[in-house]
Structure formats: structure tokens, C-alpha cells
Scaffold this motif. Structure first.
Motif, mmCIF file in Angstrom:
data_model
loop_
_atom_site.group_PDB
_atom_site.id
_atom_site.type_symbol
_atom_site.label_atom_id
_atom_site.label_comp_id
_atom_site.label_asym_id
_atom_site.label_seq_id
_atom_site.Cartn_x
_atom_site.Cartn_y
_atom_site.Cartn_z
ATOM 1 N N GLY A 1 0.812 -1.208 0.000
ATOM 2 C CA GLY A 1 0.000 0.000 0.000
ATOM 3 C C GLY A 1 0.847 1.259 0.000
ATOM 4 N N LEU A 2 1.935 1.274 0.778
ATOM 5 C CA LEU A 2 2.807 2.437 0.814
ATOM 6 C C LEU A 2 3.517 2.638 -0.526
ATOM 7 N N ARG A 3 3.976 1.540 -1.107
ATOM 8 C CA ARG A 3 4.651 1.658 -2.408
ATOM 9 C C ARG A 3 3.694 2.200 -3.464
ATOM 10 N N ARG A 4 2.435 1.814 -3.350
ATOM 11 C CA ARG A 4 1.460 2.335 -4.312
ATOM 12 C C ARG A 4 1.232 3.832 -4.084
ATOM 13 N N LEU A 5 1.062 4.247 -2.829
ATOM 14 C CA LEU A 5 0.856 5.672 -2.546
ATOM 15 C C LEU A 5 2.038 6.500 -3.029
ATOM 16 N N ALA A 6 3.239 5.922 -2.932
ATOM 17 C CA ALA A 6 4.448 6.647 -3.337
ATOM 18 C C ALA A 6 4.525 6.853 -4.843
ATOM 19 N N GLN A 7 3.636 6.215 -5.604
ATOM 20 C CA GLN A 7 3.603 6.422 -7.050
ATOM 21 C C GLN A 7 2.811 7.670 -7.448
ATOM 22 N N ALA A 8 2.351 8.421 -6.458
ATOM 23 C CA ALA A 8 1.628 9.662 -6.735
ATOM 24 C C ALA A 8 2.508 10.635 -7.523
ATOM 25 N N ARG A 9 1.882 11.483 -8.305
ATOM 26 C CA ARG A 9 2.616 12.516 -9.048
ATOM 27 C C ARG A 9 2.787 13.744 -8.146
#
Length: 505
Positions: free
Chosen positions: A361-369
Motif C-alpha cells: 500500500g505504501l509503495r502504491r501511494l508513493a507512485q503519486a505525481r
């Protein structure tokens, strides 16, 4: 991080917010002393991070033995954890296979674990049930039939309702046919499958039931393989071996879908709610204290149940999408910087299974622009989080960012299990483990070397990956778990060191 030298506080920490007194040393004291005169936002964010780093870790995993000899002299669980960790380290350092003594340590420890699990008193009823299923044909048949029982029940219920539902029977003229069909419906509702089959067989030979549509419907029920399986399932339930198997399963916990399982689920939900309340209460006190120190230049607040927006970048598969609590700092434009993100657990043991989902989940959030702002729904209304803030949630390998924590109000266990229950279950379910247990159950004395296939699969088989990394996962996750009282005390002390007290004095 090494412990800091003792320090003397300038004055008492006042308890306006109900924070516990503590003589805990603030590990970040040198940094905070440098920032003492400042009340800017970067300083307050750094103060919170320093407090999180300084808070004691009640739930840490105890260290494993120093070497293989010490591990061999320990419990089966500890020896097994040591051997598994040796395999993990060897794999990551590309030194496979590990030394031969470690393999012997692993197979011996697994053999001890199997012996303990099979013990009539104090053993593992779930594993004993698995062994019974593997070695007893009637138990194996019972389990196989149980897996499709729900579908079979639906099939026969639909077929009997088609001709004998009470609503249909009310439109029929009173008489022998109506009474017989009502009886069939009662038998099906009661699960009396053998009586149902015998009754249908008898009716098919009687003249009133020779009319084409009714005859065909009764024949279809009688010849349905679902009814045959239900009849056989009832017969197996009367066998002593199946009854012993069911008793073992009941010792492990209530059956899925049962009233007892529902009650257990409600109790767990209540514990989770109480844990979240304790964590959120602590975070609100922290936000209030930061707001007082900020002197109106920022607004720290707590947000509950943040939900990742739909259409967010990245793969959502097996990733956490709802976040229990966060402290955010809102700016004049309404954007909310994440200064703390917390997952709240009622039990320390719960973090091991949750940690992989948290990382994903954190790795996904870190893909934010970075240039965008994302609207997160929450229990406290919409929260708009800048992409740059989300990017700072990226884990460093398996290490969490410093402002991401687990929070737990439960007391620590007297001795955390070195091998999790889930990992034990996976290792014990391996075919070689079951075969070893089968021979033990027959009174044989098999060599622990027969467990070598489990050892050989440990480093490479995807099904054992979670077991291979279980100690590293537990160690990392528990190191990030804090008690809410400890967070409060740490923040209070860090505020005092940088000038003033927890209530702004």
C-alpha cells in the motif's frame, strides 16, 4: 541507534493533556536542543519524528541465539526460527546452500515440532486433524464431501421446492399426493437425506405419483448426485474416525459460518474498535500540543480511515487501501501534509500478516505525481493530500518511513513466538511433514532426515516464501509498533526539551 547520555530537564512536564509522567530519555535531544528557539513548522514536524524515534519499542522480537549450538539447545520453535533465518540470509547474500549443520538443525527442529504437535495433551489439534485426513480414507472422503456440501444443499433444496414448496402445496387439492409431498419437504428441510431418498423411491412405485411431470421430478431428485453425496456424508458422520476428526477441528476454533464464529468475529471487532479509539485519542492530544506550539501558524489534526482514491496510480492487488489514522498538517490552501500515518492493531501478533499489505500500500501511494493533489475520503471528511507528501511514504526496501508506525494499546506478550502460527502451519502442511507424522502415528521412529524435502523447498518454493521471511517480517514490523502512551510521553518530553511544557508554558 545508541542511547543518549542522561540529561536534566529544565522543569516539570505539566499534565494538562493527561500524559503519563515518564523518565524516558529523548534520543534526539542534541537535535532538539539546536532547534530550541524555533516554532516553525519544519521544526515541529522534526520534533514529532524525533519523538517517534525515541519512543520505546515494547513489542520488539527477542534476538535469536548467537550460533547454531545455542539454537540447538533452545526450544524447537527457536531452533527452527534460527535455521530459517540462516537460509534467508544465505539466499540474500547469494551463499546458498547454507552450511550442512544448519540443515540438520532445521530438520531436527521440525521433527521436534511435529512430535510436539502430535502430543495428545498440549498438541496442535489442527495439525492432528490434517494427519488424520491424510492417513484415513473415510476422513479424507468426509473432507472432500464437506467442501461441496453447500452446493449440494442448494441443489436439493431447489429441486424439492420446485414440487413441494408449501406455497405450491396450498394450491393443490387435499389428499395423499399433497401430504406425501409435504413430508418430502419436511425431510429435506431437516437434512434427513436417507429418509428422503427412501421416501421418493417408495412413492415412485405408487400409482398416484405416475403422472408424467411429478414422476420425472421425483426421479430427477433421486438420481441427483448431490443427494447421493449428502446421503454418504450423513453416513460418514456416524463413523468414529470422522467424529474424532470433527472434535479436533472444533478444538481449533468454531466452524466458519457458525454462530460461535460470528460471536468470535464480533468480539474481535470490538477489540479492534477499542484499540482504534485509544490510538486516535493519543494522536488528537499530540495534534493539540503541536497546534499550541505552532501559535496559529498551522493546523494539525487527526484523520481517521483514510481511503485510497479510486483510480489511484499503481497496482491495488493485495495492497492496503484503508489507513486507520493519520496526523496531517493543513496549509492555508487546504492541502494536508502527512506527518504521521498509523495502522492500529489490537494485538502485537497481528502485524506480521499485515506487514506485506502495508508495504504494498505504501509503495502504491508513493507512485503519486508530485505536482498533483489527491482527495482521500475519510471518516472525518475529504482530505486533500499533495502528491509530494505521498511520495515520502515510499519504504526503503522493507523498512518503513520514520513517520509510518503501527500502534497497539495491548500489553506486550511475555515471550513473542519466534515462529508465527501461520508459518508453522505452512511447514507442517508440507507433504514430507505429513508423511513423517503419519509414520510417528503408526508407532515408528522415522529419521529427521526424511524432512529434507521441506528444507530443500524452503529457499525456492513460492508457497514457503512467507515462512522464509517470517522472522525478518516480524522483527521489522514490531520495531515500528508503539504503544500510544509511549508516543504521548515521548512527544511531551521532546516538547519540554525544546522549550516550554506540553501545555505550551
Amino acid at each position: 541507534m545508541p542511547a543518549a547520555a542522561p540529561f536534566r530537564r529544565a522543569g516539570p512536564i505539566r499534565m494538562r493533556f493527561g500524559w503519563p509522567q515518564s523518565n524516558m530519555r529523548c534520543l534526539a535531544q542534541p537535535l532538539l536542543q539546536q532547534l530550541r528557539p524555533r516554532t516553525d513548522l519544519q521544526h515541529l514536524d522534526a520534533l514529532l519524528l524525533a519523538a517517534l524515534r525515541a519512543a520505546p519499542r515494547r513489542y520488539r522480537m527477542p534476538p535469536l541465539p548467537a550460533d547454531a549450538d545455542a539454537a540447538a539447545a533452545s526450544s524447537a520453535d527457536t531452533a527452527l526460527a534460527f535455521a530459517i533465518e540462516a537460509v534467508r540470509i544465505a539466499k540474500e547474500e547469494r551463499r546458498l546452500p547454507p552450511p550442512a549443520p544448519v540443515q540438520a538443525l532445521f530438520t531436527q527442529a521440525l521433527a521436534r515440532l511435529i512430535h510436539e504437535a502430535l502430543a495428545p495433551a498440549g498438541g496442535d489439534p489442527r495439525f492432528q486433524a490434517m494427519v488424520m485426513q491424510a492417513q484415513d480414507p473415510v476422513v479424507h472422503e468426509h473432507v472432500h464431501l464437506s467442501r461441496q456440501r453447500k452446493a449440494d444443499l442448494r441443489a436439493i433444496a431447489a429441486a424439492t421446492n420446485a414440487i413441494a414448496h408449501p406455497g405450491k402445496l396450498r394450491t393443490m387439492a387435499p389428499g395423499e399426493v399433497r401430504e406425501a409431498l409435504a413430508r418430502l419437504h419436511e425431510l429435506a428441510a431437516a437434512g434427513a437425506w436417507e429418509d428422503l431418498a427412501r421416501s421418493i423411491d417408495r412413492l415412485l412405485g405408487q400409482k398416484p405419483f405416475q403422472q408424467e411431470n411429478l414422476h420425472l421430478a421425483l426421479e430427477a431428485i433421486l438420481s441427483n448426485p448431490a443427494l447421493e453425496r449428502l446421503v454418504r456424508g450423513n453416513q460418514l458422520l456416524r463413523l468414529e474416525a470422522v467424529q474424532r476428526y470433527q472434535a479436533l477441528c472444533e478444538q481449533h476454533g468454531p466452524a466458519a459460518g457458525s454462530d460461535a464464529a460470528a460471536a468470535q468475529g464480533r468480539a474481535s471487532a470490538r477489540q479492534g474498535d477499542m484499540a482504534e479509539q485509544a490510538g486516535v485519542q493519543a494522536f488528537r492530544k499530540i495534534a493539540d500540543a503541536l497546534n499550541q506550539r505552532a501559535e496559529g501558524s498551522a493546523s494539525y489534526r487527526v484523520v481517521r480511515s483514510l481511503r485510497t482514491p479510486g483510480g489511484f496510480p499503481g497496482d491495488a492487488s493485495k495492497a492496503k487501501e484503508e489507513w486507520d489514522a493519520a496526523i496531517v498538517r493543513s496549509d492555508a490552501h487546504g492541502a494536508a501534509e502527512l506527518v504521521l500515518l498509523a495502522e492500529i492493531k489490537a494485538s502485537p501478533a497481528a502485524v506480521t500478516s499485515d506487514f506485506p499489505r502495508l508495504l504494498r500500500g505504501l509503495r502504491r501511494l508513493a507512485q503519486a505525481r508530485a505536482e498533483e493533489t489527491y482527495a482521500f475520503a475519510s471518516a472525518d471528511g475529504e482530505t486533500r493530500v499533495p502528491g509530494a507528501s505521498l511520495q515520502r511514504l515510499r519504504p526503503d526496501g522493507h523498512a518503513l518511513p520514520p513517520h509510518v508506525i503501527y500502534c497497539c494499546p495491548a500489553p506486550p506478550e511475555s515471550l513473542p513466538q519466534p515462529v508465527s502460527a501461520a508459518s508453522k502451519a505452512v511447514l507442517l502442511a508440507e507433504p514430507a511433514s505429513l508423511a513423517f507424522a503419519h509414520r510417528l502415528a503408526r508407532g515408528e521412529a522415522p529419521s529427521h532426515a526424511l524432512l529434507a524435502p521441506v528444507w530443500e523447498a524452503l529457499a525456492t518454493a513460492p508457497r514457503l516464501r512467507a515462512a522464509l521471511y517470517q522472522h525478518e517480517t516480524a522483527r521489522t514490523a514490531r520495531a515500528a509498533m508503539l504503544h500510544p502512551d509511549d508516543v504521548l510521553a515521548s512527544v511531551a518530553q521532546c516538547l519540554a526539551i525544546t522549550g516550554g511544557t506540553a501545555d505550551g508554558g
